[in-house]
Design a protein around this motif. Structure first.
Motif, PDB file in Angstrom:
ATOM      1  N   PRO A 177       0.826  -1.206   0.000  1.00  0.00           N
ATOM      2  CA  PRO A 177       0.000   0.000   0.000  1.00  0.00           C
ATOM      3  C   PRO A 177       0.860   1.254   0.000  1.00  0.00           C
ATOM      4  CG  PRO A 177       0.053  -0.989   2.179  1.00  0.00           C
ATOM      5  CD  PRO A 177       0.741  -1.956   1.264  1.00  0.00           C
ATOM      6  N   ALA A 178       0.257   2.355  -0.444  1.00  0.00           N
ATOM      7  CA  ALA A 178       0.980   3.631  -0.472  1.00  0.00           C
ATOM      8  C   ALA A 178       1.186   4.190   0.922  1.00  0.00           C
ATOM      9  CB  ALA A 178       0.227   4.637  -1.338  1.00  0.00           C
ATOM     10  N   THR A 179       0.265   3.868   1.845  1.00  0.00           N
ATOM     11  CA  THR A 179       0.375   4.314   3.232  1.00  0.00           C
ATOM     12  C   THR A 179       0.154   3.116   4.146  1.00  0.00           C
ATOM     13  OG1 THR A 179      -1.980   4.899   3.374  1.00  0.00           O
ATOM     14  CG2 THR A 179      -0.458   6.622   2.626  1.00  0.00           C
ATOM     15  N   TYR A 180       0.679   3.191   5.373  1.00  0.00           N
ATOM     16  CA  TYR A 180       0.720   2.023   6.254  1.00  0.00           C
ATOM     17  C   TYR A 180      -0.125   2.198   7.513  1.00  0.00           C
ATOM     18  CZ  TYR A 180       4.337  -0.916   4.079  1.00  0.00           C
ATOM     19  OH  TYR A 180       5.023  -1.769   3.258  1.00  0.00           O
ATOM     20  N   ARG A 181      -0.649   1.058   7.977  1.00  0.00           N
ATOM     21  CA  ARG A 181      -1.269   0.954   9.291  1.00  0.00           C
ATOM     22  C   ARG A 181      -0.227   0.387  10.249  1.00  0.00           C
ATOM     23  NH1 ARG A 181      -4.893  -2.840  10.047  1.00  0.00           N
ATOM     24  NH2 ARG A 181      -6.089  -1.689  11.617  1.00  0.00           N
ATOM     25  N   VAL A 182      -0.024   1.058  11.387  1.00  0.00           N
ATOM     26  CA  VAL A 182       1.046   0.686  12.314  1.00  0.00           C
ATOM     27  C   VAL A 182       0.475   0.564  13.723  1.00  0.00           C
ATOM     28  CG1 VAL A 182       3.226   1.452  13.362  1.00  0.00           C
ATOM     29  CG2 VAL A 182       2.840   1.749  10.902  1.00  0.00           C
ATOM     30  N   THR A 183       0.983  -0.394  14.483  1.00  0.00           N
ATOM     31  CA  THR A 183       0.580  -0.579  15.867  1.00  0.00           C
ATOM     32  C   THR A 183       1.796  -0.581  16.777  1.00  0.00           C
ATOM     33  OG1 THR A 183      -0.694  -2.009  17.363  1.00  0.00           O
ATOM     34  CG2 THR A 183       0.713  -3.109  15.748  1.00  0.00           C
ATOM     35  N   LEU A 184       1.569  -0.314  18.059  1.00  0.00           N
ATOM     36  CA  LEU A 184       2.628  -0.453  19.061  1.00  0.00           C
ATOM     37  C   LEU A 184       2.667  -1.910  19.499  1.00  0.00           C
ATOM     38  CD1 LEU A 184       2.062   2.761  21.212  1.00  0.00           C
ATOM     39  CD2 LEU A 184       3.837   2.360  19.510  1.00  0.00           C
ATOM     40  N   SER A 185       3.838  -2.510  19.441  1.00  0.00           N
ATOM     41  CA  SER A 185       3.985  -3.933  19.710  1.00  0.00           C
ATOM     42  C   SER A 185       4.018  -4.217  21.206  1.00  0.00           C
ATOM     43  CB  SER A 185       5.277  -4.446  19.075  1.00  0.00           C
ATOM     44  OG  SER A 185       5.472  -5.817  19.373  1.00  0.00           O
ATOM     45  N   ASP A 186       3.531  -5.418  21.559  1.00  0.00           N
ATOM     46  CA  ASP A 186       3.671  -5.908  22.933  1.00  0.00           C
ATOM     47  C   ASP A 186       5.064  -6.470  23.184  1.00  0.00           C
ATOM     48  OD1 ASP A 186       1.040  -5.270  23.569  1.00  0.00           O
ATOM     49  OD2 ASP A 186       0.282  -7.209  22.870  1.00  0.00           O
ATOM     50  N   CYS A 187       5.820  -6.729  22.134  1.00  0.00           N
ATOM     51  CA  CYS A 187       7.195  -7.221  22.294  1.00  0.00           C
ATOM     52  C   CYS A 187       8.084  -6.077  22.752  1.00  0.00           C
ATOM     53  CB  CYS A 187       7.717  -7.781  20.981  1.00  0.00           C
ATOM     54  SG  CYS A 187       6.837  -9.222  20.370  1.00  0.00           S
ATOM     55  N   PRO A 188       8.776  -6.215  23.890  1.00  0.00           N
ATOM     56  CA  PRO A 188       9.610  -5.108  24.376  1.00  0.00           C
ATOM     57  C   PRO A 188      10.880  -4.962  23.555  1.00  0.00           C
ATOM     58  CG  PRO A 188       9.864  -7.016  25.801  1.00  0.00           C
ATOM     59  CD  PRO A 188       8.794  -7.375  24.796  1.00  0.00           C
ATOM     60  N   HIS A 189      11.255  -3.720  23.283  1.00  0.00           N
ATOM     61  CA  HIS A 189      12.529  -3.466  22.621  1.00  0.00           C
ATOM     62  C   HIS A 189      13.659  -3.724  23.613  1.00  0.00           C
ATOM     63  CE1 HIS A 189      15.825  -1.301  20.673  1.00  0.00           C
ATOM     64  NE2 HIS A 189      15.131  -1.406  19.565  1.00  0.00           N
ATOM     65  N   PRO A 190      14.741  -4.378  23.202  1.00  0.00           N
ATOM     66  CA  PRO A 190      15.821  -4.701  24.143  1.00  0.00           C
ATOM     67  C   PRO A 190      16.616  -3.503  24.629  1.00  0.00           C
ATOM     68  CG  PRO A 190      16.410  -5.359  21.913  1.00  0.00           C
ATOM     69  CD  PRO A 190      14.976  -4.952  21.862  1.00  0.00           C
ATOM     70  N   GLY A 191      16.461  -2.344  23.986  1.00  0.00           N
ATOM     71  CA  GLY A 191      17.169  -1.146  24.430  1.00  0.00           C
ATOM     72  C   GLY A 191      18.584  -1.048  23.897  1.00  0.00           C
ATOM     73  N   ALA A 192      19.267  -0.007  24.312  1.00  0.00           N
ATOM     74  CA  ALA A 192      20.634   0.229  23.841  1.00  0.00           C
ATOM     75  C   ALA A 192      21.589  -0.805  24.419  1.00  0.00           C
ATOM     76  CB  ALA A 192      21.082   1.631  24.230  1.00  0.00           C
ATOM     77  N   SER A 193      22.511  -1.265  23.582  1.00  0.00           N
ATOM     78  CA  SER A 193      23.525  -2.227  23.994  1.00  0.00           C
ATOM     79  C   SER A 193      24.689  -2.120  23.018  1.00  0.00           C
ATOM     80  CB  SER A 193      22.968  -3.649  23.984  1.00  0.00           C
ATOM     81  OG  SER A 193      22.867  -4.132  22.654  1.00  0.00           O
ATOM     82  N   PRO A 194      25.815  -2.776  23.304  1.00  0.00           N
ATOM     83  CA  PRO A 194      26.921  -2.759  22.342  1.00  0.00           C
ATOM     84  C   PRO A 194      26.543  -3.321  20.973  1.00  0.00           C
ATOM     85  CG  PRO A 194      27.711  -3.502  24.472  1.00  0.00           C
ATOM     86  CD  PRO A 194      26.215  -3.421  24.574  1.00  0.00           C
ATOM     87  N   LEU A 195      25.465  -4.116  20.903  1.00  0.00           N
ATOM     88  CA  LEU A 195      25.055  -4.715  19.637  1.00  0.00           C
ATOM     89  C   LEU A 195      23.833  -4.047  19.021  1.00  0.00           C
ATOM     90  CD1 LEU A 195      25.475  -8.560  20.272  1.00  0.00           C
ATOM     91  CD2 LEU A 195      27.006  -7.020  19.037  1.00  0.00           C
ATOM     92  N   SER A 196      23.287  -3.006  19.657  1.00  0.00           N
ATOM     93  CA  SER A 196      22.052  -2.434  19.131  1.00  0.00           C
ATOM     94  C   SER A 196      22.243  -1.758  17.780  1.00  0.00           C
ATOM     95  CB  SER A 196      21.438  -1.455  20.136  1.00  0.00           C
ATOM     96  OG  SER A 196      22.337  -0.403  20.453  1.00  0.00           O
ATOM     97  N   GLY A 197      23.459  -1.344  17.464  1.00  0.00           N
ATOM     98  CA  GLY A 197      23.724  -0.747  16.161  1.00  0.00           C
ATOM     99  C   GLY A 197      24.142  -1.750  15.102  1.00  0.00           C
ATOM    100  N   VAL A 198      24.157  -3.027  15.462  1.00  0.00           N
ATOM    101  CA  VAL A 198      24.602  -4.092  14.558  1.00  0.00           C
ATOM    102  C   VAL A 198      23.380  -4.862  14.051  1.00  0.00           C
ATOM    103  CG1 VAL A 198      25.933  -6.235  14.359  1.00  0.00           C
ATOM    104  CG2 VAL A 198      26.806  -4.326  15.739  1.00  0.00           C
ATOM    105  N   LYS A 199      23.292  -5.031  12.740  1.00  0.00           N
ATOM    106  CA  LYS A 199      22.204  -5.836  12.178  1.00  0.00           C
ATOM    107  C   LYS A 199      22.675  -7.293  12.189  1.00  0.00           C
ATOM    108  CE  LYS A 199      18.555  -5.359   8.819  1.00  0.00           C
ATOM    109  NZ  LYS A 199      18.021  -4.538   7.712  1.00  0.00           N
ATOM    110  N   HIS A 200      22.587  -7.893  13.373  1.00  0.00           N
ATOM    111  CA  HIS A 200      23.153  -9.226  13.576  1.00  0.00           C
ATOM    112  C   HIS A 200      22.093 -10.306  13.380  1.00  0.00           C
ATOM    113  CE1 HIS A 200      21.214  -9.147  17.512  1.00  0.00           C
ATOM    114  NE2 HIS A 200      21.754  -7.945  17.705  1.00  0.00           N
ATOM    115  N   ASN A 201      22.551 -11.547  13.384  1.00  0.00           N
ATOM    116  CA  ASN A 201      21.668 -12.662  13.059  1.00  0.00           C
ATOM    117  C   ASN A 201      20.764 -13.087  14.215  1.00  0.00           C
ATOM    118  OD1 ASN A 201      22.700 -12.698  10.499  1.00  0.00           O
ATOM    119  ND2 ASN A 201      23.953 -14.526  10.764  1.00  0.00           N
ATOM    120  N   ASN A 202      20.933 -12.502  15.409  1.00  0.00           N
ATOM    121  CA  ASN A 202      20.004 -12.748  16.513  1.00  0.00           C
ATOM    122  C   ASN A 202      18.803 -11.822  16.361  1.00  0.00           C
ATOM    123  OD1 ASN A 202      21.507 -14.721  18.081  1.00  0.00           O
ATOM    124  ND2 ASN A 202      22.964 -13.075  18.460  1.00  0.00           N
TER     125      ASN A 202
END
Length: 272
Positions: A113-138
């Motif tokens: 679609p040209a525009t999106y429907r978005v929701t706030l997830s119940d899954c918690p974000h892990p927050g800042a960490s040494p790996l938060s800037g890495v697009k890793h396989n976990n």
């Protein structure tokens, strides 16, 4: 479907990795996903730079020629008869050395679609960490959050960290406009991934402020848009059931400036 595995073009089911390799046991590896447009990788240099930095950050040594990788992507797209789609290159650690793989596939959503429907997830974000800037396989948490949202017929979800800050989407970064018509995006210090399209928008609009909103604050936003290398920029027309201008005046300005700076061959969404 053919892939490139350690420099060789093979059928995807011929690639093998041992079950006791560190990549399997611990998810040691990283990846990048980018758009294939008219048979060529879009923003390849930026993705390769981040990918190489990510690999070094998790202790993997890559001895690869980016120009050869670019050429292999183009050849692989031709072999798989894909001109518009998705590219993923990834590396993972073995007991001896590092495997490197390239996929080129049809787009995840053929007619998004040209525009999106978005929701706030119940899954918690892990927050800042040494790996938060890495697009890793976990990547299981973000994948689970996005798939849960899609199963509930949302286009994307946004994740909230332990501080109550909305940080990023399951597969995207986001920008938001407050009641004073100021444009913001969460800072990397909140745990957000440094997305390539996010970076391009910040280059075009250096006055954007970096601030992660509280969930209730975001629910009062006048405009929201999300960014991802596959779809680039998408206005959000609904957040948790609340309608939004899509695009609003500021979002339209960003989209039009992005298309002017980085034109492609798709029929553009030019918003007035």
């Amino acid at each position: 479907m053919q892939i490139v595995f350690n420099g060789e073009f093979i059928e995807h089911d011929q690639a093998k990795i041992g079950i006791f390799e560190p990549a399997v046991l611990y998810g040691l590896g990283c990846f990048s996903t980018l758009r294939l447009h008219v048979g060529k990788p879009r923003f390849f240099d930026e993705h390769w730079k981040r990918f190489s930095q990510n690999a070094a950050e998790i202790g993997l040594t890559l001895k690869l020629d980016p120009e050869q990788i670019r050429a292999q992507i183009i050849e692989l797209a031709d072999k798989n008869e894909v001109t518009e789609g998705s590219i993923r290159f990834s590396c993972h650690e073995r007991h001896e050395g590092v495997d490197f793989t390239i996929f080129v596939t049809q787009p995840r959503r053929v007619d998004p679609p040209a525009t999106y429907r978005v929701t706030l997830s119940d899954c918690p974000h892990p927050g800042a960490s040494p790996l938060s800037g890495v697009k890793h396989n976990n990547y299981a948490l973000f994948r689970a959050a996005h798939l849960q949202a899609r199963a509930a017929e949302w286009d994307e979800c946004l994740l909230v960290n332990a501080l109550g800050e909305v940080v990023e989407g399951g597969i995207s970064n986001f920008f938001w406009v407050d009641e004073d018509q100021c444009l913001f995006t969460p800072p990397l210090s909140s745990g957000a991934l440094p997305g390539v399209i996010r970076g391009k928008v910040l280059e075009l609009f250096p006055a954007i402020r970096e601030l992660a909103p509280q969930a209730e604050q975001l629910k009062q936003a006048s405009e929201i848009f999300i960014t991802n290398s596959s779809f680039e920029i998408k206005p959000v027309h609904e957040l948790n059931g609340r309608p939004l201008a899509a695009p609003g005046e500021i979002t339209a300005k960003v989209i039009n400036a992005f298309q002017e700076a980085f034109p492609d061959c798709r029929p553009p969404f030019i918003f007035q």
